[in-house]
Design an enzyme around this catalytic site. Structure first.
Site, PDB file in Angstrom:
ATOM      1  N   CYS A 270      -8.317  -2.403  -1.664  1.00 46.85           N
ATOM      2  CA  CYS A 270      -9.151  -3.589  -1.829  1.00 46.85           C
ATOM      3  C   CYS A 270      -9.452  -4.299  -0.515  1.00 46.85           C
ATOM      4  O   CYS A 270     -10.338  -5.148  -0.461  1.00 46.85           O
ATOM      5  CB  CYS A 270      -8.485  -4.562  -2.789  1.00 46.85           C
ATOM      6  SG  CYS A 270      -8.373  -3.938  -4.488  1.00 46.85           S
ATOM      7  N   SER A 271      -8.715  -3.975   0.538  1.00 47.10           N
ATOM      8  CA  SER A 271      -8.949  -4.595   1.843  1.00 47.10           C
ATOM      9  C   SER A 271      -9.914  -3.804   2.706  1.00 47.10           C
ATOM     10  O   SER A 271     -10.123  -4.160   3.869  1.00 47.10           O
ATOM     11  CB  SER A 271      -7.612  -4.751   2.583  1.00 47.10           C
ATOM     12  OG  SER A 271      -6.754  -5.629   1.908  1.00 47.10           O
TER      13      SER A 271
END
Length: 379
Positions: A156-157
């Site tokens: 997700c980063s």
């Protein structure tokens, strides 16, 4: 060293969407069928009955009300509970590349410059459809961009890690502009037969053009970027190129429940909340201090859109008070969790009302654990 600027962003949103009511109806139909088919084993205590889902449960747990998807019918079919995305030939544009190109075209149109000024393409996403050739190279070819391209995955980063990478390329003088895309087909990796997570994800694609400050017309100056990772198994997805060899005899698909559900998205939600919220809050405050910024003076937070409770808690920690909806942007009620694209959707849709000099924060966090902070100032 040239300062990097976020010059433009783009967004591709699928045409189809699923409301919580529709998703709950499909899951409960599946659960009723499962419980009926295994009634004897459940009565004997050999299996546990599946608990129904509800709209109230989903909204309280996540803040999500709907999600956009590439294929609605397959997900809502109680006998399937998976999107139906036919495999394409090697000569066709792949699904991820097609989504990324649409988001990129939106960003390029807003940027208003020719693609000949872009020197690199990064595809930063958590749900890659193949190891190689890189989707980024496919996007590069489709858009007619010279230079180089590669994929990167930090769950997700990925978007903030991609922005940091692009900013470093620009600072070194390697290129004058970078296209960074985040295509996410999260629905293909979600177990829609799991009550605790069947509502979490949606599909989308975003794009960001990062440009050298000395040639950017407008945009957002990147004041600083910071990345952090810590190993954790509390969010995990084991789907990969070796999984075919692990399939039981006769299996052709990873369709839960089969004992292979860990090849899809799994998480320990409470542990993730307990670990990630303080880690990210402290990271933001520390990074702001190193840049000489007062966290309380940030005009807006564009956080990763994972869970409304996480975002609200981080917002309070960073600002030292209850943020207003304008200060702490939430878009997951419409889009759900879109992994790496979430913070970029928030920034893309809600960056209005800034005067030159106003400062905001793009922040992502997720599996790894991983987290990234990007402080930006309106030019």
């Amino acid at each position: 060293m040239s300062k990097a600027v976020i010059a433009a962003t783009g967004l591709f949103t699928p045409e189809q969407s699923i409301s919580n009511e529709e998703l709950v109806a499909a899951y409960n139909a599946f659960a009723d069928r499962f419980n009926a088919d295994h009634a004897d084993a459940i009565a004997a205590g050999e299996m546990e009955a599946l608990t129904p889902s509800s709209v109230e449960f989903i909204e309280k747990a996540s803040g999500i009300k709907s999600r956009f998807v590439l294929d609605k019918a397959g997900i809502l079919d109680p006998s399937r509970m998976l999107p139906n995305l036919p495999e394409r030939s090697n000569d066709e544009l792949s699904i991820l590349a097609e989504m990324a190109v649409k988001a990129a075209q939106d960003a390029i149109a807003r940027w208003g410059k020719p693609v000949s000024e872009i020197g690199a393409v990064l595809c930063a996403a958590s749900n890659m459809q193949r190891p190689y050739p890189a989707m980024a190279i496919e996007v590069q070819q489709a858009l007619g961009i010279e230079g180089f391209a590669f994929d990167m995955n930090v769950a997700c980063s990925s978007a903030t890690f991609g922005i940091k990478t692009a900013a470093d390329f620009i600072a070194s003088g390697s290129v004058k502009a970078v296209l960074m895309v985040n295509p996410e087909v999260c629905s293909a990796h979600l177990n829609f037969k799991d009550r605790d997570s069947h509502f979490i994800f949606g599909d989308v694609a975003t794009a960001v053009i990062i440009e050298a400050g000395d040639q950017a017309v407008d945009g957002w100056e990147i004041l600083g970027t910071r990345l952090k990772t810590e190993m954790s198994n509390n969010i995990r997805n084991n789907f990969g190129f070796l999984n075919k060899a692990a399939l039981p005899t006769g299996e052709t698909e990873v369709v839960p429940p089969t004992g292979l559900t860990d090849k899809m998205f799994v998480q320990q939600g409470r542990k993730v909340f307990k670990d990630v919220v303080p880690m990210v809050s402290e990271m933001i405050v520390d990074h702001a201090a190193d840049l000489g910024l007062e966290p309380q003076a940030l005009k807006r937070l564009w956080l990763h859109q994972a869970n409304i409770n996480m975002n609200q808690f981080i917002g309070r920690k960073v600002l030292g008070r209850e943020p207003t909806p304008e200060e702490n942007v939430i878009i997951l009620d419409d889009y759900a969790n879109t992994s790496s694209a979430g913070s970029i959707i928030a920034f893309h849709l809600h960056n209005d009302g800034f005067a030159p000099g106003d400062v905001g924060l793009i922040c992502s966090f997720g599996a790894g654990y991983s987290a990234g902070t990007v402080f930006v100032r309106k030019r």
